[in-house]
Write an enzyme that holds these catalytic residues in place. Sequence first.
Site, mmCIF file in Angstrom:
data_model
loop_
_atom_site.group_PDB
_atom_site.id
_atom_site.type_symbol
_atom_site.label_atom_id
_atom_site.label_comp_id
_atom_site.label_asym_id
_atom_site.label_seq_id
_atom_site.Cartn_x
_atom_site.Cartn_y
_atom_site.Cartn_z
ATOM 1 N N ASP A 144 0.865 -1.168 0.000
ATOM 2 C CA ASP A 144 0.000 0.000 0.000
ATOM 3 C C ASP A 144 0.908 1.227 0.000
ATOM 4 O O ASP A 144 2.138 1.104 0.016
ATOM 5 C CB ASP A 144 -0.984 -0.029 1.168
ATOM 6 N N ASP B 170 -7.844 -7.505 0.053
ATOM 7 C CA ASP B 170 -6.940 -7.747 1.180
ATOM 8 C C ASP B 170 -7.707 -7.398 2.432
ATOM 9 O O ASP B 170 -8.592 -6.526 2.405
ATOM 10 C CB ASP B 170 -5.688 -6.858 1.112
#
Lengths: 376, 376
Positions: free
Chosen positions: A93, A267
């Site tokens: 991320d 996720d």
Amino acid sequence: MTEQFSFRLLAKDGAARRGLVSTPRGDIRTPAFMPVGTAATVKAMFPQDVRATGADIVLGNVYHLMLRPGAERVAALGGLHKFMNWPHPILTDSGGFQVMSLSKLRKLNEEGVAFQSHIDGSRHMLTPERSMEIQRLLDSDIHMQFDECVRLPCTDAEAERAMRLSLRWAERSRKAFGDAKGKALFGIVQGGASEPLRIESAKALAGMDFHGLAIGGLAVGEPQDVMLAMLDIVIPHLPEEKPRYLMGVGTPDDIVQSVLRGVDMFDCVMPTRAGRHGLAYTRFGRVNLRNARHADDAAPLDEGAACASARDYSRAYLHHLVKAQEILGMMLLTEINVAYYQELMAGLREAIEQGRLADFIAETKEGWARGEAKAL
Amino acid sequence: MTEQFSFRLLAKDGAARRGLVSTPRGDIRTPAFMPVGTAATVKAMFPQDVRATGADIVLGNVYHLMLRPGAERVAALGGLHKFMNWPHPILTDSGGFQVMSLSKLRKLNEEGVAFQSHIDGSRHMLTPERSMEIQRLLDSDIHMQFDECVRLPCTDAEAERAMRLSLRWAERSRKAFGDAKGKALFGIVQGGASEPLRIESAKALAGMDFHGLAIGGLAVGEPQDVMLAMLDIVIPHLPEEKPRYLMGVGTPDDIVQSVLRGVDMFDCVMPTRAGRHGLAYTRFGRVNLRNARHADDAAPLDEGAACASARDYSRAYLHHLVKAQEILGMMLLTEINVAYYQELMAGLREAIEQGRLADFIAETKEGWARGEAKAL
């Protein structure tokens, strides 16, 4: 293996997609669930066991890794894959989400976010350019643009400001990413719970040169119907030929509903976090192993499970481990949960290939509703 | 496999012995190290990984198991082996040691020990008869007599009182054990740090019908030379044809020195506890992974180790996991430590067979003294 990042659509069933993401480090079968490896470890699991559950890719968090052990250090040690002994694809991320949720004394402006570490109070700055640099140092396979994620509910004005800032940061992220061979960069759709803002964001990002598009700012506390409504609004504006990643989602039912609407990647910390708190996800729904009714139950969680840990240990033993706060309890439940999530994804993929997704979902929900295996 | 417990001496090198304990659940190659599975789990390890390190047998603690989950419950669930998914031999202690070190409001008399649980304050009673019953309910392969263990240093009068009580409890334990087919019962030599008391205890127990003899009340805080002096005094009075078990020992060096004196079996929490606290045992001595000097070290703990976890992860990564208090750090270090202990035992066994124990010990100590592998 491929030298470039690519995505191929293999089959569709309604809006649901069965696809294949290819990277130089390996393929990712979609719909895919990515276990979260926050601090360079999927908590309480050996990497080979993460792989054995069927995971093609794991996620790493820029925010955590930049603070400890540090991106430059990971780079000097040969990159995140070598560091954590996971040779398969990794998505990182951008740090945008966690810098807002975890750090102290944040100061956000056009340039980026200045903040203090929640670990030791040290001062740091994240910008689109620095986020790209960190993700490059970690050597991740899929980078995420730097964005600002607001919590829901929020005012439309707040959602609009953050969405427009995220679009400008998307351009800067894309520019900083450059032409990284074999790597991918995903843009992130923002816009809160506002239909026009979400559409504007999706359209703008679809017009930029990203390898995939993510939907961010959901699964941040809103009810499931709000999240699904946003998917219904956003997905028609996403390019068919790029993978779609719904960030931070979710429960098994959230995933099923989102796959049905055309999401390819997910996720979530749920299976790992739940495993550390005595909760199991199975074909027969969620089981709270803390509950005293398991104390004398010789039955395993699911004797038909693919995961040996769900077959080889009684509920009584798992209950005992959880009550005694034994690490093995966390290890077993985490593995069982990640394996169940992967089993669900494999089922979804097969059902889409066979054009029987509706039946598969009905059967899956029947299992959840039936409750625990013992009730059979 | 055998239907009865037996012990065969296969080779000797000086006083050191290479032997084979046979039980209906499998063989135990001696000298043997038994990882401690206190609460029905070798902490932070999957049972199949404990096995893979080369462990033939693990230990379970009566005190912990009687309090949680309860011996009758374990029996109803099919016994301890099934409960913890460890089909190989298990030795259980008698509860005598831990009831004195862990419980609250103890009251000891001729009959036994009344105490309150350290977990929930519930009241319990342990006697030789109840200890045998619990070990039978757990279905362990090697039972230990119920004894009273005093801490060192203590007065000779105190050591004598406890030793004589332990002898009377040895008789009651033997009687209560009866003729349990395929099971073994070991007596426990006590007597503090007093030579005449230790000899009296050893002689009395050698004359009773036990399957093996243990030396208790050592490794309770005394210096190593006191412990070794006691071994030198006691071992000549133990029967050659029965296995000898030194309880709660110890460091790798304690084990080497004790094997040299004719001890066959060991147990200790050291490798597992150290693994949960950032300490590794290797062929090159003990390594404290908390130390900042490991932060940038790309070298593994021991690239020549039999255990993959000692080869596949850098010291930098282990340091990071320990600093971040990640469960995987405890998992890896525990496995590495238990594997090193088993590697050491395998080396000792082979050296005794080959009549080169002195050379093996010299080489082993050279490795420890050389310090970490990097110094090579």
